[in-house]
Design an enzyme around this catalytic site. Structure first.
Site, mmCIF file in Angstrom:
data_model
loop_
_atom_site.group_PDB
_atom_site.id
_atom_site.type_symbol
_atom_site.label_atom_id
_atom_site.label_comp_id
_atom_site.label_asym_id
_atom_site.label_seq_id
_atom_site.Cartn_x
_atom_site.Cartn_y
_atom_site.Cartn_z
ATOM 1 C CB ILE A 146 36.759 45.033 43.780
ATOM 2 C CG1 ILE A 146 36.590 44.660 45.255
ATOM 3 C CG2 ILE A 146 36.653 46.535 43.615
ATOM 4 C CD1 ILE A 146 37.632 45.329 46.167
ATOM 5 C CG ASP A 147 37.897 41.100 39.598
ATOM 6 O OD1 ASP A 147 36.722 41.340 39.262
ATOM 7 O OD2 ASP A 147 38.871 41.270 38.846
ATOM 8 N NE ARG A 148 35.790 33.968 46.853
ATOM 9 C CZ ARG A 148 35.038 32.903 47.064
ATOM 10 N NH1 ARG A 148 34.371 32.358 46.057
ATOM 11 N NH2 ARG A 148 34.950 32.379 48.274
#
Length: 229
Positions: free
Chosen positions: A61-63
């Protein structure tokens, strides 16, 4: 970064961790610490393992996003979980706090996502365009406040920045997501998108597994919406 209390589920084959906004899932060219390495170091110390620790990243998942991330602790589990991901057999539910409410209470969004790698950004189009990839999600409005709406999203495809781009496309940018049209940033630099729940068949025991990730601590808005559920 990672703390032992962030572990939501663990057995001999699987590990699910509640990621904090701002944490990297895997190492990248920046050289900054990543969740994968921190978990390996913790397992090595906790279990007193003499050799290298195996830990496979099943999905990322995105930072700036928080919530449940699934890892495999054995190669057998990793192969089977990767196959389940490809076949859409892992159900993933996200919570998003948006600056506007979708026009309909619930529905399915279908767009074509084109990734701009240079800008690390994706664009959602209504019709096929070049090498843009089909992106689908289901959503429903799960709660509403005076300024923000809680939108529950079921991800049906896994495109780059998909939820962020699709919600922005319909005029509902996610709180704190400046890249996709939010008015202001969040204090912690993250965005109000949370990997809330995942459900799947255990790759070895063949039993149903459902894991729910509590919302980020210290954010009163998240706490308010979670208490409404």
């Amino acid at each position: 970064m990672f703390q032992p209390e962030d572990i939501l589920y663990e057995d001999n084959h699987l590990l699910v961790v509640n990621k904090h906004a701002g944490d990297l899932v895997q190492p990248d060219p920046s050289g900054e610490a990543a969740l994968e390495d921190e978990i390996k170091a913790y397992i090595k110390m906790r279990d007193q393992k003499p050799g290298a620790v195996f830990l496979g990243v099943v999905h990322r998942i995105d930072r700036p996003v928080s919530g449940a991330v699934l890892f495999a602790k054995t190669s057998k589990a990793l192969v089977r979980l990767n196959e389940m991901i490809r076949e859409g057999r892992i159900r993933k539910i996200y919570w998003a706090l948006t600056e506007s409410a979708p026009e309909k209470e619930e529905g399915e969004l279908v767009h074509y996502i084109w990734r701009d790698a240079r800008a690390n950004r994706s664009r959602a189009y209504d019709a096929p365009k070049g090498d843009a990839k089909l992106a689908r999600l289901r959503y429903r409005i799960a709660g509403a406040g005076s300024r923000y709406t809680l939108v529950e999203v079921e991800l049906l495809t896994g495109r780059h920045h998909q939820i962020r781009a699709q919600l922005s496309k319909i005029g509902c940018p996610i709180r704190g997501d400046l890249k996709y049209g939010a008015r202001r940033s969040n204090p912690d630099g993250g965005i109000s998108l949370h990997s809330r729940c995942m459900s799947f068949e255990h790759p070895v025991r063949k039993e149903p597994v459902t894991v729910t990730a509590p919302v980020p601590k210290g954010d009163n808005l998240w706490a308010c919406f979670e208490n409404l559920k």
